[in-house]
Scaffold this active site. Structure first.
Site, PDB file in Angstrom:
ATOM      1  CB  CYS A 165      -0.948  -0.025   1.192  1.00 60.97           C
ATOM      2  SG  CYS A 165      -1.988  -1.494   1.211  1.00 60.97           S
ATOM      3  CE  LYS A 337      -5.445   4.047   3.050  1.00 60.91           C
ATOM      4  NZ  LYS A 337      -4.477   5.117   3.405  1.00 60.91           N
ATOM      5  CG  HIS A 342      -6.424   0.727   1.812  1.00 61.28           C
ATOM      6  ND1 HIS A 342      -5.524   1.438   1.054  1.00 61.28           N
ATOM      7  CD2 HIS A 342      -5.675   0.004   2.702  1.00 61.28           C
ATOM      8  CE1 HIS A 342      -4.302   1.165   1.451  1.00 61.28           C
ATOM      9  NE2 HIS A 342      -4.367   0.307   2.451  1.00 61.28           N
TER      10      HIS A 342
END
Length: 417
Positions: A165, A337, A342
């Protein structure tokens, strides 16, 4: 050696809050949730039946039939967001040195849709291998960077960063450093992800990483709330044009913000969990702020990683409190988010754009879906809960953390001509 200054001159977004920058920003500051029930596949038997999908995206509106066959959705999203960023930057590609223009893209997963469909089709047969010639080039995580360079003719450094991420934040920092060191004049950077499918949802369900709040999808992503139960899976892309300052000035570019620096660190702790005391989060923010050559007291806003996981949110706040001390109470903090979900490897890019626009417009996007304080989190911190706030934002930082303990932080400064 004196490092060159780097500025942001173009941005593009394709995400659950909108298919353009104006739409994204408007929904962001108005606290709109991008979550809803999954339409990409029948999720009725899955533990989680919702996600933050793109709205109204039609590949045929952007690509001809042959191109659609060649591009996995994650590469499509990269190209669409980059098209907007290029137009926004007003670059005349015939008047810049394309040998000094590069692409550094981020993706944590790459073409998982292609991988899933090809393997599923194979298992339906008699075992005779029948795969598309596009299978491998559609699937590999570096191909989006390749397609961007092919489309726009950029012949400078070209590669993809993969750090889960943190991928697109890593890409941005790499591009920043190439320009600072005089190795290039301009980069397209950012990230894209398209993992809302059976494998993506099923895999994250098996890890107990994503929310199962099927009775209320729009309120499921609730960072820092007492009853948070995991993140909401998102998809899309964010594209950012960064440029050497003098190069931008010479061509009369519109400048959004200056990129002052970036930091990297590792938790060195666990495969998927952050260090519980937030040591990696603290270190990456310290590294970024020192690299930017500013004081921690200069920071006005942190766009936090803030995924809405029970452990992750606490660890990040511990890192912030440990590093910023009393100044933490003067910061605005928000997790976008809560609205976008996400975006995995694209999170760093789309959230950096939020931080950039916060400096430009002096508006802090909110952390929506806050209902009850978590007793482990200091209630005096300003999480910009539920409603955006106006304040002067001279310095904004964006945190992005990934499985494997990868941490990245980018520092943006308001541009004043």
């Amino acid at each position: 050696m004196k490092l060159k200054r780097v500025v942001v001159t173009g941005i593009g977004a394709l995400c659950p809050l909108g298919n353009s920058i104006p739409e994204y920003w408007n929904n962001l500051i108005n606290g709109v949730s991008g979550a809803d029930f999954i339409t990409h596949f029948d999720a009725s038997k899955f533990k989680t039946t919702f996600a933050c999908e793109l709205k109204g995206y039609d590949a045929a509106a952007h690509f001809d039939r042959k191109e659609v066959r060649k591009y996995d959705p994650y590469a499509q999203y990269a190209l669409v967001s980059t098209e907007e960023a290029i137009k926004d930057s007003n670059i005349d590609l015939t008047k810049i040195d394309l040998d000094r223009a590069g692409v550094i893209w981020g993706s944590g997963i790459g073409g998982i849709n292609t991988f899933l469909s090809e393997c599923t089709e194979f298992t339906k047969g008699d075992g005779t291998p029948r795969f598309s010639p596009f299978f491998i080039p559609k699937m590999i995580s570096d191909i989006a960077a390749g397609h961007i360079s092919i489309r726009f003719g950029f012949r400078g450094p070209n590669f993809t960063t993969t750090s889960a991420c943190a991928s697109s934040a890593n890409a941005l920092i790499d591009a920043l450093n190439y320009i600072r060191l005089g190795k290039a004049d301009l980069f397209i950077t950012g990230g894209s992800e398209a993992a809302i499918n059976e494998a993506g949802v099923g895999g994250f369900n098996a890890m107990h990483a994503i929310s199962v709040r099927n009775d209320s999808p729009k309120t499921a992503s609730r960072p820092f709330d007492k009853d948070r139960d995991g993140f909401v899976l998102g998809e899309g892309a964010g594209s950012i044009i960064i440029e050497e300052y003098e190069h931008a000035i010479r061509r009369g570019a519109k400048i959004y913000a200056e990129v002052l620096g970036g930091g990297l660190s590792a938790d060195a702790y666990h495969m998927t969990a952050p260090h519980p005391e937030g040591f990696g989060a603290k270190k990456v923010m310290k590294n970024a702020i020192e690299d930017a050559e500013i004081s921690l007291y200069d920071v006005d806003y942190i766009n936090v990683h803030g995924t809405s996981t029970p452990v992750g949110d606490i660890a990040e706040i511990k890192g912030i409190m440990s590093y910023f001390g009393e100044h933490a109470y003067k910061l605005n903090i928000s997790s976008t988010k809560s609205m976008t979900g996400h975006l995995l490897g694209a999170a760093g890019a789309i959230e950096s754009i939020a931080a950039i626009l916060a400096t430009r417009h002096n508006i802090i996007p909110p952390t929506i879906n806050h209902f009850e304080n978590d007793p482990e989190i200091d209630p005096l911190l300003n999480f910009t809960f539920n409603k955006s706030q106006e304040r002067e934002v001279n310095i904004a930082i964006s945190n992005t953390f990934g499985f494997g303990g990868h941490n990245a932080c980018v520092v943006f400064k308001k541009y004043v001509q």
